[in-house]
Design an enzyme around this catalytic site. Structure first.
Site, PDB file in Angstrom:
ATOM      1  N   CYS A 114       0.687  -1.080  -0.142  1.00  0.00           N
ATOM      2  CA  CYS A 114      -0.114  -0.096  -0.120  1.00  0.00           C
ATOM      3  C   CYS A 114       0.914   1.302  -0.019  1.00  0.00           C
ATOM      4  O   CYS A 114       0.492   2.224   0.565  1.00  0.00           O
ATOM      5  CB  CYS A 114      -0.955   0.008   1.234  1.00  0.00           C
ATOM      6  SG  CYS A 114      -2.036  -1.476   1.067  1.00  0.00           S
ATOM      7  N   ASP A 115       1.986   1.072  -0.630  1.00  0.00           N
ATOM      8  CA  ASP A 115       2.861   2.427  -0.982  1.00  0.00           C
ATOM      9  C   ASP A 115       2.806   2.950  -2.319  1.00  0.00           C
ATOM     10  O   ASP A 115       3.013   2.013  -3.077  1.00  0.00           O
ATOM     11  CB  ASP A 115       4.327   2.037  -0.052  1.00  0.00           C
ATOM     12  CG  ASP A 115       5.108   3.444  -0.303  1.00  0.00           C
ATOM     13  OD1 ASP A 115       5.096   4.564  -1.265  1.00  0.00           O
ATOM     14  OD2 ASP A 115       5.714   3.673   0.755  1.00  0.00           O
TER      15      ASP A 115
END
Ligand code: PLP
Length: 376
Positions: A324-325
């Protein structure tokens, strides 16, 4: 992709991304270096892939090791290398680590400034040092910038200081940048080195050793010259610059030793588009920048990716990792061609991933496990 890796993947099915390294390829690479540069000792750059099986194999073949930390020195010793076959090649070392390396028997240290020379003189009295000079890294796909090395004009002073402090001013080193696709890029660094050898000889210091660094490429999408072309080009330059007084030489291959020995099997987690008009598919894999593919940073290293649909039509995709980056996008500036028939859940094979993958994998960002590795 070797038959041994193919068979291993077929007979050991498993979920999650995994790297498989074929030791036969590492052996061939080592022998290739030994043949291309027959008078040069090989110091494998441990950081590229420190798997004990790889270090054991190389130690058995007679390789030496370039270590960047105490942990890497200990790995090389555990693999059976004697301490005279290990160099502490990092120019940035804590004094207590220099002392520890010295206690372990290591006698060869890299420096690039007088402050580091002073540390080595205190913590490893009488040791051999080589001074790293700056190289601009032009032509390399993974250049090493200005972090390591000093200007050639400063190197003589650094080594004179070493000599004055009772160390052995042993030689010079440089690194032409990793994944260096042009063998001629060694020429300029060799020329600068020869001038420093002469300058110090005039001042009564005979350097013995020239460390030609790493930079030897592995095959990704673009073709690269064979290792023998590097050997010939480097040897010709040495002959031209040093005549019949060529110094002892060493190389420190990392990527060129293990890159093509490894394949990562990964899985397609999701394929989507950002709008109805979107021309590009987004393909998300279960591996990304944080669990093995850090070298896709700035899209510098472009890995060959194979799928079981490779005979079908290809279309450009944005390729991204699972975390989730938002930086966890592998290829977007230059989209990657993948088969239009590629499906969610399909396995993909990422080739040329034997170097700089497991060691660059985070311990568990977002809960994704570090990259699993098998050495066969
Ligand atoms: C990383 C490193 C190497 C290996 O470089 P490759 O381009 O992977 O061959 C060699 N020498 C030093 C000092 C290094 O830091």
């Amino acid at each position: 992709m070797t038959d041994r890796i193919k068979e291993f993947l077929a007979s050991n099915r498993e979920d999650g991304p995994r790297l498989v390294v074929d030791l036969d390829v590492v052996r061939d690479n080592y022998l290739g270096f030994a043949k291309a540069l027959p008078d040069t000792r090989v110091f494998y750059a441990v950081k590229a892939n420190p798997a004990p099986e790889i270090l054991n194999l190389l130690a058995g073949l007679g390789s030496c090791f370039d270590a960047a930390s105490i942990a890497e020195i200990e790995l090389a010793l555990a693999a059976g290398a004697t301490s005279d076959r290990v160099s502490f090649g990092n120019t940035i070392k804590k004094e207590k680590d220099i002392a520890r390396a010295h206690a372990l028997g290591v006698r060869l240290f890299a420096v690039d400034c007088e402050a580091e020379v002073e540390k080595v003189a205190r913590a490893a009295p009488g040791a051999k040092v080589f001074c790293r000079i700056l190289c601009d890294g032009a032509g390399a796909e993974w250049p090493l910038s200005r972090k390591f090395g000093c200007a050639p004009a400063m190197a003589a002073r650094v080594l004179e200081r070493a000599h004055a402090l009772g160390l052995v001013a042993h030689g010079l080193s440089f690194h032409v940048g990793s994944q260096q696709r042009n063998p001629r890029m060694w020429d300029r660094a060799l020329k600068a080195s020869a001038a420093i050898f002469r300058e110090l000889a005039e001042r009564g210091i005979q350097l013995q050793m020239l460390n030609l660094g790493g930079g030897f490429p592995t095959r990704y999408l673009k073709s690269v010259p064979p290792v023998r072309a590097y050997g010939q080009t480097i040897f010709r330059a040495l002959r031209r610059l040093f005549g019949n007084r060529i110094p002892e030489t060493i190389i420190e291959p990392g990527r060129g030793m293990v890159g093509n020995a490894g394949v990562i099997e990964a899985e397609v987690v999701l394929i989507s588009r950002k709008s109805d008009e979107d021309r590009l598919r987004w393909v998300y894999l279960d591996i990304g920048k944080f669990n093995g593919l850090a070298e896709t940073m700035d899209e510098m290293i472009r890995y060959p990716i194979r799928t079981e649909f490779d005979d079908d039509a290809l279309a450009p995709c944005v390729l991204a990792g699972p975390s989730c980056d938002s930086v966890d996008v592998l290829y977007e500036k230059e989209p990657y061609l993948l088969p239009v028939s590629l499906e969610i859940g399909a396995k993909v094979l990422i080739e040329g991933t034997g170097a700089y993958t497991t060691t660059y994998s985070s311990v568990g960002f977002n809960g994704f496990a570090p990259l699993k590795a098998y050495v066969i």
